[in-house]
Write a protein that holds these residues in place. Structure first.
Motif, mmCIF file in Angstrom:
data_model
loop_
_atom_site.group_PDB
_atom_site.id
_atom_site.type_symbol
_atom_site.label_atom_id
_atom_site.label_comp_id
_atom_site.label_asym_id
_atom_site.label_seq_id
_atom_site.Cartn_x
_atom_site.Cartn_y
_atom_site.Cartn_z
ATOM 1 N N ARG A 167 0.778 -1.311 0.139
ATOM 2 C CA ARG A 167 -0.041 0.160 -0.101
ATOM 3 C C ARG A 167 0.808 1.307 -0.059
ATOM 4 O O ARG A 167 0.684 2.264 -0.807
ATOM 5 N N ASP A 170 2.896 1.389 -3.617
ATOM 6 C CA ASP A 170 1.897 1.384 -4.618
ATOM 7 C C ASP A 170 2.795 1.424 -5.855
ATOM 8 O O ASP A 170 2.441 2.148 -6.820
ATOM 9 N N ASP A 309 -1.168 8.550 0.860
ATOM 10 C CA ASP A 309 -2.297 8.498 -0.084
ATOM 11 C C ASP A 309 -2.752 10.040 -0.454
ATOM 12 O O ASP A 309 -2.834 10.199 -1.669
ATOM 13 N N GLN A 355 -8.826 1.464 -2.452
ATOM 14 C CA GLN A 355 -7.604 0.949 -1.853
ATOM 15 C C GLN A 355 -7.671 -0.038 -0.721
ATOM 16 O O GLN A 355 -8.782 0.011 -0.093
#
Length: 585
Positions: A167, A170, A309, A355
């Motif tokens: 995560r 990415d 993010d 996500q």
């Protein structure tokens, strides 16, 4: 007939080499074909009959073609072994020796290998002439385009740490390495359930499945590949940015080969090792043997991932694009219905919803929390007509009750096994449904009957009273009593008349203890002038008697008996007139 052979350890690497050579020699009009396991051998044979300049093959399939006379090696000018060390590790030594033995001796032999173990050097000396070793490494330093990270994680957070790594970075393409097929299957299922687009590579897949998996990684339909070392050997994914070692490789060469999937052609890459406390020492040794300096740290936390993010969202190129008329009309409608703050918050929530949610990780030194079972609550006891005498055990009683009574293990409390029956505690909320599922016959499987008890049985508080304190001390009844020690032989005493006459026979020497010191020297010759008898009873060879047999056995015809082992008189207890001494005196 082909002019060159290129041998690769895996099908994926063979196909990759064939594509590169086809592009490289396209202007020269060269024909490049492949011969690999898992493909139709008849098509390959027809392609060989039509003619090819270069053949790219795996060792096993190429040997099959040679033995079937499908390929002519008489014109071979060069043989290239790609990933030679891996082919030896996979057990292709005999195939390679057979292939090189069939090729003309005037050929050139080139070996490419990331490492040069002794087996490679031996093969080079056997099949190469005046060979030179060329090193294209960057010297003593590690790969400058690969950033090595060693991440300390708690034992129970190893897989959660991988999810957070995927995560946080990415990456456009990432590969996760495991050591077994079972681990690959487990990680693939876990990542798929968390919303990652994932494929797997392991030895159990067919060639078609492997090809589709790699194509999905190349065209963007999948971004994560979970693979074993052998399955991923030699694959080249152009945008591979992240390599994660979910399980550590067995040696330093494996670590280098895994990490070498990224950081190619001038692109940067990250190689991250997941290191629980139990294997920190192994990780340090691997890095030392591979001469790699890794940055030790911890995986990214949930807050760091959410902040990343937001950075990616604010840095997206979409903000620099001018909206068209349709988008402007929809934006005006949104502004009429909601405030800019609500629109921005809703956009952020929609972005995060696509996500996978990050995981909250424990401290690397944290130990798994022991979960205390809550109080069972009001319950009813039942009795089963089977006990310890029938080899009753909770491991099969529990599933039997769940199947027969249509309940779960959470509805069952204590299980107390007695000699002839078993008491089971069932929650009051489930007892009615349990009895209804069992039926009025109150019979379970294997002719086991059930009855409901009123109150708590006394034996429930003493689960093993028959085998605990009530058992009397002493030997087990099924064991034989210990063997009694053999009585010692009484000391020999000469008769009184022999003592009076002074004609005493020679006493029997007693067995000496181990710590009694050195053994006394042999007795001197007696008055008759005969030489002393040998220690092991062998004759001196001067008499006319037949020499003694093996280990000093007499031949049975001599009147004298040689002494037994260690100078003992022959016969049991050394008494006169006994039979000759047996083996070993």
């Amino acid at each position: 007939a082909p002019l060159a052979l290129v041998i690769a350890p895996t099908r994926e690497l063979a196909f990759q080499v064939m594509r590169e050579l086809s592009w490289l020699y396209a202007g020269a009009g060269a024909t490049v074909i492949s011969c690999v396991g898992g493909m139709d051998m008849r098509d390959e044979r027809r392609a060989l009959e039509r003619g090819a300049h270069i053949v790219v093959a795996t060792p096993g399939r190429l040997r099959d073609h040679i033995q079937r006379n499908s390929i002519d090696l008489s014109d071979i000018r060069a043989v290239v072994l790609d990933e030679a060390d891996e082919m030896l590790d996979l057990g292709f030594r005999e195939d390679l020796e057979f292939i090189l033995g069939e090729a003309p001796e005037t050929r050139r032999t080139l070996m490419f290998s990331a490492t040069v173990p002794p087996a490679i050097a031996k093969m080079a000396g056997q099949f190469q002439k005046d060979a030179r070793r060329l090193s294209v490494s960057a010297g003593a330093g590690q790969h400058s385009d690969i950033e090595y990270q060693a991440l300390n994680v708690a034992q129970q957070d190893a897989e959660n740490a991988i999810i957070n790594l995927l995560r946080y970075h990415d990456a456009q393409n990432a590969i996760v390495f495991a050591n077994t097929r079972a681990a690959v299957a487990r990680l693939t299922a876990r990542f798929s359930n968390r919303g990652f687009s994932v494929v797997s590579l392991s030895g159990e897949l067919s060639q078609t499945e492997r090809t589709h998996a790699l194509q999905a990684m190349r065209d963007g339909r999948a971004r994560v590949c979970v693979a074993t070392d052998v399955a991923a050997r030699g694959i080249d994914l152009p945008n591979l940015e992240l390599v994660i070692h979910a399980e550590l490789p067995s040696n330093a060469e494996g670590l280098l080969h895994r990490s070498g999937r990224t950081g190619r052609a001038g692109r940067k890459g990250i190689s991250a090792l997941i290191v629980p406390p139990k294997i920190r020492g192994k990780a340090e040794r691997l890095l030392k043997w591979a001469k790699i300096s890794a940055e030790w740290g911890v995986p990214p936390s949930a807050d760091e991932i959410l902040a990343r993010d937001e950075e990616r969202l604010l840095g997206d190129e979409v903000w620099d694009q001018e909206p068209n008329k349709t988008e402007q009309a929809f934006a005006a409608k949104l502004l009429d219905l909601h405030s800019p703050e609500r629109i921005a918050a809703a956009y952020l929530r929609l972005y995060r919803a696509r996500q996978s949610a990050p995981e909250d990780l424990s401290s690397p030194d944290a130990k798994p929390e022991r979960r205390d079972r809550p109080a069972f609550g009001p319950s009813t006891w039942v009795a089963l007509s089977t006990g310890r005498n029938d080899r009753a055990e909770p491991r099969w009683i529990l599933p039997l009750l769940c199947r027969s009574g249509d309940i779960s293990k959470d509805d069952i409390g204590a299980i107390r096994i007695q000699p002839t029956e078993t008491f089971v505690e069932i929650s009051n909320a489930s007892i009615e449904g349990f009895l209804a599922a069992v039926g009025p016959t109150m019979k379970l499987e294997d002719k086991i009957t059930l009855r409901k008890l009123e109150g708590t049985p006394d034996a429930a508080r003493q689960p093993r009273s028959d085998a605990g304190s009530d058992r009397k001390p002493g030997p087990r009844p099924d064991r034989k009593p210990p063997r009694a020690a053999a009585p010692e032989a009484p000391a020999w005493t000469p008769p009184l008349d022999a003592i009076a006459q002074g004609d005493l026979p020679e006493p029997k020497p007693r067995r000496r203890d181990a710590d009694a010191g050195p053994r006394p020297k042999p007795r001197p010759a007696d008055a008759s002038g005969d030489r002393p008898k040998p220690r092991f009873g062998k004759p001196d060879g001067k008499s006319g008697d037949k020499p003694a047999g093996r280990f000093g056995k007499p031949d049975g015809r001599s009147g004298d008996k040689p002494e037994g082992k260690f100078g003992k008189p022959a016969g049991k207890f050394g008494k006169p007139g006994d039979k000759p001494a047996g083996k070993f005196g």
